[in-house]
Design a protein around this motif. Structure first.
Motif, PDB file in Angstrom:
ATOM      1  N   VAL A 194      -9.987  -1.595   4.993  1.00 29.18           N
ATOM      2  CA  VAL A 194      -8.868  -1.054   4.219  1.00 29.18           C
ATOM      3  C   VAL A 194      -7.780  -2.101   4.109  1.00 29.18           C
ATOM      4  CG1 VAL A 194      -9.336   1.349   4.829  1.00 29.18           C
ATOM      5  CG2 VAL A 194      -7.825  -0.028   6.281  1.00 29.18           C
ATOM      6  N   ALA A 195      -6.988  -1.985   3.051  1.00 28.08           N
ATOM      7  CA  ALA A 195      -5.858  -2.892   2.825  1.00 28.08           C
ATOM      8  C   ALA A 195      -4.799  -2.157   2.033  1.00 28.08           C
ATOM      9  CB  ALA A 195      -6.307  -4.141   2.080  1.00 28.08           C
ATOM     10  N   THR A 196      -3.539  -2.483   2.305  1.00 31.91           N
ATOM     11  CA  THR A 196      -2.450  -1.855   1.566  1.00 31.91           C
ATOM     12  C   THR A 196      -2.405  -2.396   0.141  1.00 31.91           C
ATOM     13  OG1 THR A 196      -0.874  -3.514   2.326  1.00 31.91           O
ATOM     14  CG2 THR A 196      -1.098  -1.517   3.661  1.00 31.91           C
ATOM     15  N   ASN A 197      -1.588  -1.745  -0.658  1.00 26.68           N
ATOM     16  CA  ASN A 197      -1.568  -2.058  -2.091  1.00 26.68           C
ATOM     17  C   ASN A 197      -0.560  -3.149  -2.456  1.00 26.68           C
ATOM     18  OD1 ASN A 197      -2.546  -1.672  -4.673  1.00 26.68           O
ATOM     19  ND2 ASN A 197      -1.009  -0.122  -5.188  1.00 26.68           N
ATOM     20  N   HIS A 201      -1.277  -8.246   0.986  1.00 25.86           N
ATOM     21  CA  HIS A 201      -2.493  -7.655   1.560  1.00 25.86           C
ATOM     22  C   HIS A 201      -3.666  -7.716   0.587  1.00 25.86           C
ATOM     23  CE1 HIS A 201      -0.389  -5.101   4.916  1.00 25.86           C
ATOM     24  NE2 HIS A 201      -0.204  -6.413   5.041  1.00 25.86           N
ATOM     25  N   GLU A 249      -9.834   4.189  11.678  1.00 23.47           N
ATOM     26  CA  GLU A 249      -9.173   3.432  10.614  1.00 23.47           C
ATOM     27  C   GLU A 249      -8.720   4.331   9.468  1.00 23.47           C
ATOM     28  OE1 GLU A 249     -10.792  -0.604   9.672  1.00 23.47           O
ATOM     29  OE2 GLU A 249     -12.562   0.180  10.729  1.00 23.47           O
ATOM     30  N   VAL A 253      -2.168   7.256   5.743  1.00 25.48           N
ATOM     31  CA  VAL A 253      -1.903   6.363   4.611  1.00 25.48           C
ATOM     32  C   VAL A 253      -3.143   6.246   3.738  1.00 25.48           C
ATOM     33  CG1 VAL A 253      -1.127   4.073   3.908  1.00 25.48           C
ATOM     34  CG2 VAL A 253      -0.217   5.111   5.993  1.00 25.48           C
ATOM     35  N   VAL A 254      -4.335   6.182   4.364  1.00 23.83           N
ATOM     36  CA  VAL A 254      -5.590   6.128   3.608  1.00 23.83           C
ATOM     37  C   VAL A 254      -5.804   7.447   2.883  1.00 23.83           C
ATOM     38  CG1 VAL A 254      -8.094   5.926   3.787  1.00 23.83           C
ATOM     39  CG2 VAL A 254      -6.621   4.454   5.174  1.00 23.83           C
ATOM     40  N   ASP A 258      -2.313   5.397  -0.203  1.00 23.80           N
ATOM     41  CA  ASP A 258      -1.448   4.213  -0.139  1.00 23.80           C
ATOM     42  C   ASP A 258      -2.188   3.010   0.436  1.00 23.80           C
ATOM     43  OD1 ASP A 258       0.720   5.541  -1.227  1.00 23.80           O
ATOM     44  OD2 ASP A 258       1.329   6.331   0.739  1.00 23.80           O
ATOM     45  N   LYS A 259      -3.382   3.224   0.965  1.00 17.24           N
ATOM     46  CA  LYS A 259      -4.285   2.146   1.369  1.00 17.24           C
ATOM     47  C   LYS A 259      -5.576   2.273   0.572  1.00 17.24           C
ATOM     48  CE  LYS A 259      -2.939   0.914   6.093  1.00 17.24           C
ATOM     49  NZ  LYS A 259      -3.391   0.846   7.512  1.00 17.24           N
ATOM     50  N   LYS A 285      -9.662   4.510  -3.919  1.00 15.63           N
ATOM     51  CA  LYS A 285      -8.259   4.822  -3.682  1.00 15.63           C
ATOM     52  C   LYS A 285      -8.080   6.326  -3.829  1.00 15.63           C
ATOM     53  CE  LYS A 285      -3.580   3.496  -5.022  1.00 15.63           C
ATOM     54  NZ  LYS A 285      -2.740   2.677  -5.918  1.00 15.63           N
TER      55      LYS A 285
END
Length: 304
Positions: A194-197, A201, A249, A253-254, A258-259, A285
Motif C-alpha cells: 500500500v502507498a498513500t496518494n 509516496h 496492513e 486509511v486503506v 486514502d491509501k 482504491k
C-alpha cells in the motif's frame, strides 16, 4: 700545302739594274744602254704576270679541291642519312605497331575493368538480394514463430470484496496463454503493498514496482516451473493465482480509500526454444475501484 712556286730571284736583280741606270743618269752621265733598261722593264712585267698567273692557278686549284671535298662530305652525309633512314624505318614502323598494340591493350584493359565493375556491381546486387531474401526468410520464420508461440500474460486482477479493517485482503490474478503452443518451464511471482496518494509516496511506489519486476524477470528456475496451456484450440480456460495483503496492513486509511493497494508481478516461460517474459501492475482504491476489475497501472506492464 704551299701557296705556290717561290718568286724568281731575278726581280731583285732587275730592280738593282734600274736603280743603277737611274743613278748613272742622275749624275749627269749618259745612259749606257737604254735598250737594256727597256728590256729589263719588259722582262719584269712578264715575270710579274707569270707569278700572278701561278698564284691565281694555285688559288683556283685550292678552291676546286675545297668544293670537291665539301661535295664529297655532303654526299657522305646524305648517304649516311639514307642508311640511317633505311635502318630506323623498320624500327619506326615497329614503334607505331607497338603504340597501336598498346592502345588496343589499354582499350581491352578498360573493357576488362568495366566488365569487372559490372560483375562486382552484379555481385553486390546479388549479395544485397540474398541479404534481403535472408531477412525476409528470417522475418517469415519469426512471423510463423510469433503466430505459433505461447503468450502468457494477465487477463484481469480482482478481489472478492472491498478491504475490511484488520482483515487479510486477497487479490486474484487471472492469467492465460493466448498463443498456440504450451508455455513450458513457466515461473511467476507477485508483490502487493500500500502507498498513500501523495506525490512522494507514489514515486516510491513506482520505484518499488520497477525494482520488483526487474528482479522478477531474472528469477527463473526451470526445475520449479509449470506448463501453461493455450486457452484456445481445445485446451480450455485460463489460470489464476492469489496474493494477499496481510490484515495488519489494512487500516482505516486503506478502508477509506486514502491509501492505494498496488499489485505487481511477472511471468517467465519458454516457447519456440526461447525464453519470454511478461509483467503486470494493477491497483485498487477503495470507494473508487470495483472489486471485480482492478485498475491498470501506468507503469510496470510489458511483454516480449
Amino acid at each position: 700545302m704551299p701557296n705556290g712556286p717561290p718568286k724568281t730571284p731575278k726581280k731583285k736583280s732587275q730592280i738593282d739594274q734600274r736603280e743603277q741606270i737611274a743613278s748613272n743618269t742622275s749624275d749627269g752621265q749618259p745612259s749606257i744602254d737604254i735598250a737594256a733598261l727597256i728590256k729589263a722593264i719588259k722582262d719584269e712585267g712578264i715575270a710579274y704576270r707569270r707569278e700572278e698567273r701561278r698564284e691565281d692557278f694555285g688559288k683556283a686549284r685550292r678552291e676546286r679541291i675545297t668544293i670537291v671535298l665539301i661535295t664529297l662530305t655532303f654526299l657522305a652525309v646524305c648517304y649516311q642519312v639514307y642508311e640511317m633512314i633505311k635502318v630506323y624505318e623498320p624500327i619506326h614502323a615497329q614503334a607505331i605497331a607497338s603504340g597501336k598494340q598498346a592502345e588496343a591493350s589499354d582499350k581491352a584493359a578498360g573493357a576488362t575493368v568495366r566488365a569487372a565493375d559490372a560483375t562486382a556491381k552484379a555481385a553486390d546486387a546479388a549479395v544485397k538480394q540474398s541479404e534481403i531474401a535472408t531477412r525476409q526468410a528470417e522475418n517469415s520464420n519469426k512471423a510463423v514463430a510469433q503466430s505459433q508461440r505461447a503468450w502468457v500474460g494477465p487477463r484481469n486482477a480482482r478481489s472478492d470484496r472491498s478491504p475490511e479493517l484488520n482483515k487479510d485482503f486477497s487479490a486474484i490474478i487471472e492469467y492465460q496463454n493466448s498463443g498456440r503452443e504450451p508455455a513450458i518451464e513457466t515461473t511467476f511471482d507477485s508483490d502487493i503493498f500500500v502507498a498513500t496518494n501523495d506525490t512522494s509516496h507514489l514515486l516510491e511506489a513506482t520505484a518499488r514496482i520497477s525494482k520488483f519486476i526487474s528482479e522478477c524477470k531474472t528469477r527463473w528456475t526451470p526445475t520449479q516451473a509449470t506448463v501453461v496451456f493455450p486457452s484456445v484450440g481445445g485446451f480450455g480456460g485460463g489460470y489464476q493465482m492469489t496474493k494477499a495483503l496481510l490484515g495488519e496492513e489494512v487500516d482505516q486509511v486503506v478502508v477509506d480509500g486514502d491509501k492505494i493497494v498496488f499489485l505487481s508481478g511477472c511471468f517467465v516461460y519458454k516457447s519456440v526454444g526461447e525464453i519470454h517474459r511478461s509483467s503486470f501492475c494493477y491497483y485498487f482504491k477503495a470507494q473508487k475501484t470495483q472489486p471485480a476489475n482492478w485498475n491498470i497501472c501506468a507503469v510496470g506492464n510489458d511483454a516480449d
